[in-house]
Design an enzyme around this catalytic site. Sequence first.
Site, PDB file in Angstrom:
ATOM      1  N   SER A 235       0.837  -1.202   0.000  1.00  0.00           N
ATOM      2  CA  SER A 235       0.000   0.000   0.000  1.00  0.00           C
ATOM      3  C   SER A 235       0.872   1.251   0.000  1.00  0.00           C
ATOM      4  O   SER A 235       0.377   2.351  -0.234  1.00  0.00           O
ATOM      5  CB  SER A 235      -0.926   0.004   1.224  1.00  0.00           C
TER       6      SER A 235
ATOM      7  N   GLU B 133      -9.473  -9.192   3.261  1.00  0.00           N
ATOM      8  CA  GLU B 133      -9.763  -7.790   2.957  1.00  0.00           C
ATOM      9  C   GLU B 133     -11.094  -7.655   2.218  1.00  0.00           C
ATOM     10  O   GLU B 133     -11.350  -8.361   1.226  1.00  0.00           O
ATOM     11  CB  GLU B 133      -8.621  -7.222   2.096  1.00  0.00           C
TER      12      GLU B 133
HETATM   13  O1  KIV Z   1      -0.367  -3.433   1.563  1.00  0.00           O
HETATM   14  C1  KIV Z   1      -1.066  -3.345   2.566  1.00  0.00           C
HETATM   15  O2  KIV Z   1      -1.041  -2.357   3.311  1.00  0.00           O
HETATM   16  C2  KIV Z   1      -1.948  -4.464   2.873  1.00  0.00           C
HETATM   17  C3  KIV Z   1      -2.911  -4.295   4.015  1.00  0.00           C
HETATM   18  C4  KIV Z   1      -3.970  -3.337   3.688  1.00  0.00           C
HETATM   19  C5  KIV Z   1      -3.435  -5.588   4.462  1.00  0.00           C
HETATM   20  O3  KIV Z   1      -1.891  -5.444   2.239  1.00  0.00           O
END
Ligand code: KIV
Length: 419
Positions: free
Chosen positions: A195, A332
């Site tokens: 993310s 998710e």
């Molecule tokens: O990349 C990320 O932050 C994630 C979380 C939202 C689980 O995969």
Amino acid sequence: MTYRYILVLGSNCADRGAYLKQAIRLLENNRLKILRSTAVLKTAPILVRNQQSFLNQGLLVATDHRPDELLGVTRLCEQQAGRRQRIRYGPREIDIDIVWWSEGSYTSSELTIPHKYNRARHWVRRFMAELLPQEVDNETGVQYMSMGVKPIQRVQHFLAKKQAGEKIAMVTCYDYTFARLLGRTSVDCVLVGDSLGNVIQGERNTLPVTLEDIIYHARAVRRALPDAFIIGDLPFLSYQTGVAGAIASAGQLIKEAHCDAVKLEGGMYFLETVQALNECGIPVMGHLGLTPQWVLRFGGHRLQAKTREAAQRLLTEAQALENAGCFALVLEMVPASVAAQCSKQLTIPVIGIGAGAGTDGQVLVLSDLLGLDPDFKPRFVRHFARLSEQVIAAVEQYSAAVREGSFPSPEESFQNPVE
Ligand code: KIV
């Protein structure tokens, strides 16, 4: 007047248990009544690492000593118990810290109560929770009962938490400064997630993130959190091309960024990969439901497992990932009932994001929970703070102070050179 204090004792020299007992006797001889004492905990040394582990114990005491007087007493007891002067944070025959006072806070040139590292030290939080579970930490407004959890230090602790019925709080982090702040909380584990493509790099999705990006950010987080359980995310195409590629990528996260585990998205197609990584000694966290690396195929970041059939498929994949060796699973954006059923069905903990309250834990992106982007507020995000407003106000006030000449003040400037 009788005050109550919490003292934390520590020893890592010779017969550590004997030093603790002796310190308690000496304190009792100096007008301290021990109201309650905690179990003795073994803890790893911080900062100076090449020394024996500590034995620590917490005491709730009653005494008529005011804080500075009590400091004098604790120093005297340390001396009488045989404490020798050594390097700071080095080995200690006995150490007695005053961490809490029934009258609230206290500051003098020699002493600050509550102790500024209370929350950063998991054993202090645990002692506080054992001795005064209902007490509210004045800095965070949270009861010690909530913060006094055992830290996750090994992969086995995930399962232990689920078995003990303790929810797991996971958060993402990508940099040193925020990671240091996380080190002063009781959050259970940290994900260096892809993310970062969205929140650090400003990309539309996580697809452009590279393995090097994750390594770079995970290294920064690790520098701030030497003892935390850190999970490194395997980014798009760093593991999908085959088992050998996945082992090489995961291996880099372990070797170069000192992650404790890796996370990968996807189900049936990756069972062999999960198994192979485990065989190489690399713990794997799974990720099902909305897997953002499939955003192009999903046609957006959408709720998954909406039909009975899709929900059943998800449950089957989750079970298969557990059987292949995943130690935990992120779910998710799936309906709460599906996530709850999955958590019930699996032995390993299920950590939800947009998956309701029935999972074994939750994960949120740090900037989301801090409210750094007021315009990003999907249904499953809660802004626990509104930092965007504080950041904007601070930078605006700084700019105004520069323009009107009130910053820097003489106190914020260096003096003229002496002739
Ligand atoms: O990349 C990320 O932050 C994630 C979380 C939202 C689980 O995969």
